[in-house]
Design a protein around this motif. Structure first.
Motif, PDB file in Angstrom:
ATOM      1  N   ASP A  77      16.451  21.160 -26.990  1.00 19.77           N
ATOM      2  CA  ASP A  77      16.359  22.454 -26.316  1.00 19.77           C
ATOM      3  C   ASP A  77      16.115  22.303 -24.816  1.00 19.77           C
ATOM      4  OD1 ASP A  77      16.729  23.575 -28.779  1.00 19.77           O
ATOM      5  OD2 ASP A  77      14.628  24.169 -29.066  1.00 19.77           O
ATOM      6  N   LEU A  78      15.521  21.179 -24.422  1.00 20.36           N
ATOM      7  CA  LEU A  78      15.251  20.919 -23.000  1.00 20.36           C
ATOM      8  C   LEU A  78      16.375  20.145 -22.328  1.00 20.36           C
ATOM      9  CD1 LEU A  78      11.458  19.949 -23.266  1.00 20.36           C
ATOM     10  CD2 LEU A  78      12.414  22.109 -22.407  1.00 20.36           C
ATOM     11  N   GLY A  79      17.417  19.814 -23.096  1.00 21.33           N
ATOM     12  CA  GLY A  79      18.533  19.071 -22.530  1.00 21.33           C
ATOM     13  C   GLY A  79      18.241  17.598 -22.311  1.00 21.33           C
ATOM     14  N   ILE A  80      17.276  17.052 -23.058  1.00 27.52           N
ATOM     15  CA  ILE A  80      16.902  15.644 -22.911  1.00 27.52           C
ATOM     16  C   ILE A  80      17.673  14.812 -23.938  1.00 27.52           C
ATOM     17  CG2 ILE A  80      15.008  13.979 -23.049  1.00 27.52           C
ATOM     18  CD1 ILE A  80      13.108  16.268 -22.281  1.00 27.52           C
ATOM     19  N   PRO A  81      18.391  13.779 -23.521  1.00 25.11           N
ATOM     20  CA  PRO A  81      19.125  12.939 -24.478  1.00 25.11           C
ATOM     21  C   PRO A  81      18.168  12.222 -25.439  1.00 25.11           C
ATOM     22  CG  PRO A  81      19.817  12.500 -22.216  1.00 25.11           C
ATOM     23  CD  PRO A  81      18.591  13.346 -22.127  1.00 25.11           C
ATOM     24  N   VAL A  82      18.616  12.062 -26.672  1.00 23.81           N
ATOM     25  CA  VAL A  82      17.852  11.341 -27.691  1.00 23.81           C
ATOM     26  C   VAL A  82      18.770  10.305 -28.329  1.00 23.81           C
ATOM     27  CG1 VAL A  82      16.739  11.505 -29.960  1.00 23.81           C
ATOM     28  CG2 VAL A  82      16.217  13.197 -28.190  1.00 23.81           C
ATOM     29  N   HIS A  83      18.231   9.108 -28.510  1.00 27.70           N
ATOM     30  CA  HIS A  83      18.950   8.060 -29.235  1.00 27.70           C
ATOM     31  C   HIS A  83      18.026   7.545 -30.334  1.00 27.70           C
ATOM     32  CE1 HIS A  83      21.977   4.865 -29.752  1.00 27.70           C
ATOM     33  NE2 HIS A  83      20.941   4.116 -30.097  1.00 27.70           N
ATOM     34  N   VAL A  84      18.535   7.486 -31.549  1.00 29.34           N
ATOM     35  CA  VAL A  84      17.748   6.989 -32.681  1.00 29.34           C
ATOM     36  C   VAL A  84      18.252   5.610 -33.081  1.00 29.34           C
ATOM     37  CG1 VAL A  84      17.063   7.383 -35.076  1.00 29.34           C
ATOM     38  CG2 VAL A  84      17.317   9.332 -33.519  1.00 29.34           C
ATOM     39  N   VAL A  85      17.324   4.661 -33.164  1.00 32.98           N
ATOM     40  CA  VAL A  85      17.633   3.334 -33.691  1.00 32.98           C
ATOM     41  C   VAL A  85      17.217   3.324 -35.153  1.00 32.98           C
ATOM     42  CG1 VAL A  85      17.220   0.857 -33.488  1.00 32.98           C
ATOM     43  CG2 VAL A  85      17.253   2.282 -31.429  1.00 32.98           C
ATOM     44  N   LEU A  86      18.206   3.408 -36.047  1.00 32.43           N
ATOM     45  CA  LEU A  86      17.945   3.418 -37.488  1.00 32.43           C
ATOM     46  C   LEU A  86      18.013   1.984 -37.992  1.00 32.43           C
ATOM     47  CD1 LEU A  86      17.473   4.978 -40.124  1.00 32.43           C
ATOM     48  CD2 LEU A  86      19.962   5.186 -40.336  1.00 32.43           C
ATOM     49  N   VAL A  87      16.900   1.497 -38.502  1.00 40.65           N
ATOM     50  CA  VAL A  87      16.792   0.076 -38.817  1.00 40.65           C
ATOM     51  C   VAL A  87      17.474  -0.272 -40.130  1.00 40.65           C
ATOM     52  CG1 VAL A  87      15.192  -1.835 -39.168  1.00 40.65           C
ATOM     53  CG2 VAL A  87      14.638  -0.044 -37.503  1.00 40.65           C
ATOM     54  N   THR A  88      17.227   0.493 -41.188  1.00 43.73           N
ATOM     55  CA  THR A  88      17.800   0.209 -42.506  1.00 43.73           C
ATOM     56  C   THR A  88      18.528   1.451 -43.021  1.00 43.73           C
ATOM     57  OG1 THR A  88      16.070   1.011 -44.020  1.00 43.73           O
ATOM     58  CG2 THR A  88      15.670  -1.108 -42.924  1.00 43.73           C
ATOM     59  N   HIS A  89      19.284   1.267 -44.102  1.00 45.35           N
ATOM     60  CA  HIS A  89      19.934   2.401 -44.755  1.00 45.35           C
ATOM     61  C   HIS A  89      19.049   3.016 -45.840  1.00 45.35           C
ATOM     62  CE1 HIS A  89      23.568   0.958 -42.765  1.00 45.35           C
ATOM     63  NE2 HIS A  89      24.163   2.097 -43.108  1.00 45.35           N
TER      64      HIS A  89
END
Length: 449
Positions: A58-70
């Protein structure tokens, strides 16, 4: 910590009573340029930080998620659904949930075996380091609380703290997931004194709820059969669907009070005399010194003076410091020719110049900022022909702020010259960092050109 997710666990109402009595510092995203979330399993990002992710959107801040396992190990006793099948189910669930929270968020899937992060910690370390190197501006890293009780969560939290410590200015927040289930609000193990809160709007909370629903493999039973029960039933979900999301700020340097309490319980501190590990490590440390004698030695964190006494046999003058007063009484008896002063590093730095500084099992008790300042003060007070000897334990330590490997890496990064000696084994890492005029032992004795 061991727990069974099939047990009812702590009543969410008990946590509500506890949380109502807290006055946490609010967490603001003002000034944050990017949010990087470490999720050991699909749904951890939603449970622990879904509201923060949606708020960032909502604030326009980029997010990146590092997903370690499935997350293929979520139902080890399932008679109907294999781990391979769960892998194919949970990855799409993750992408759907993340899209609900933050439509433009990006993700990296590392494909580490579920439950195997300890054996593959370098995969996460490399991926997180690469991500932070590519990001411009202030970064907030959000990762599991290392005391959360799940093996993968612990390693993910420890790796995140280690990597963040190498990027000054990068913030870290830790989120609990399973601690809500097993911890006791009447005697909590979680560090609520470091709690930070993010208040969620009604719309953000609705998106978090919808993202959790996007994980039917976890929120519903796979089948009526035993072993296929929902992992996150309504009682579990209630912990995470509050109008406030909770995080822990990273610890500051270990306090004087905690060391005082340690020596009150164990006056000898650690088994410096009786343990072969300690005696051998001490011998390795002394053997690594490139000169036979030194003019003036400073030992940071001398404890009860066992190593100090050995240093005093090879130095004309020795000053030992420790944050606690109790061990210095014993140290003065063990090393009567040395001087001792109670000091909290790096603020209470002793005056003087040194051609030997020893920092053994101290650095990982310091916050990243205090560690950097300590390194700077060593450099400023070290003679050109002097050395710093740093030796640190490489296994987890619940009382430590960082890790031995992180301390050694930070020291190598900030020191202006390469290590003269670097000894690494499973239990500890030892580095000898030289002043500008220090040369090899053979060259110093004229045995080598």
């Amino acid at each position: 910590m061991s727990f069974d997710h099939r047990e009812p666990g702590t009543d969410p109402a008990d946590w509500t009573t506890f949380l109502d009595g807290l006055s946490p510092a609010p967490m603001s995203l003002d000034g944050v340029g990017t949010v990087v979330v470490v999720a050991p399993h699909p749904d951890d990002e939603t449970l622990g930080a879904g509201g923060l992710i949606a708020t960032a959107a909502d604030l326009g801040i980029p997010v990146h998620v590092v997903l370690v396992t499935h997350g293929e190990g979520s139902h080890p006793d399932s008679p109907t659904t294999s781990p391979d099948r769960l892998r194919t189910i949970r990855a799409p669930e993750f992408r759907t949930a993340l899209g609900i929270l933050h439509p433009t968020a990006s993700a990296t899937l590392l494909d580490v075996p579920d439950g195997g992060l300890r054996e593959h910690a370098d995969v996460l370390r490399a991926a997180l380091t690469e991500r932070l190197e590519r990001v411009d501006g202030p970064v907030l890293v959000v990762a599991p609380w290392h005391g959360d009780g799940h093996r993968d969560h612990r390693i993910a939290g420890e790796v995140a703290a280690e990597v963040v410590s190498l990027f000054p200015g990068t913030q870290l927040l830790e989120y609990p997931v399973w601690a809500w289930h097993w911890d006791d609000p009447d005697a909590p193990a979680a560090p609520w004194d470091r709690a930070r809160s993010v208040t969620l709007t009604a719309e953000v909370l609705d998106r978090k709820r919808a993202a959790l629903v996007a994980y039917p493999s976890q929120t519903r039973a796979l089948s009526p059969a035993a072993g296929d029960e929902a992992i996150i039933d309504d009682r579990h979900a209630a912990h995470h669907l509050r109008p406030v999301e909770w995080f822990f700020a990273p610890p500051t340097s270990r306090s004087r009070e905690s060391f005082d309490a340690h020596y009150a319980r164990k006056p000898e501190g650690w088994d410096f005399d009786g343990s072969w590990y300690e005696r051998r490590k001490r011998a390795v440390t002394l053997a690594a010194l490139p000169r036979e004698r030194y003019r003036s030695a400073l030992e940071l964190g001398c404890a009860t003076g066992v190593l100090t006494a050995a240093i005093a046999e090879r130095a004309d003058a020795v000053l030992g410091t420790d944050i606690a007063a109790a061990p210095l009484v014993q140290a003065a008896v063990r090393a009567p020719t040395a001087h001792f002063v109670q000091a909290s590093l790096p603020a209470e730095w002793p005056a003087g110049r040194w051609d030997l500084v020893v920092m053994s099992e101290v650095g990982y008790y310091l916050s990243p900022a205090d560690l950097d300042t300590t390194i700077d003060r060593v450099l400023a007070s070290l003679d050109d022909d002097g050395v710093l000897v740093a030796c640190h334990w490489r296994h987890p330590d619940d009382d430590a702020v960082g890790s031995g490997d992180a301390v050694d890496a930070r020291l190598a990064e900030r020191w202006p010259r390469p290590a003269l000696v670097r000894h690494v084994e499973e239990d500890f890492v030892l580095s000898v960092m030289p002043g500008p005029t220090v040369t090899s032992v053979a060259r110093a004795e004229g045995l080598a050109p």
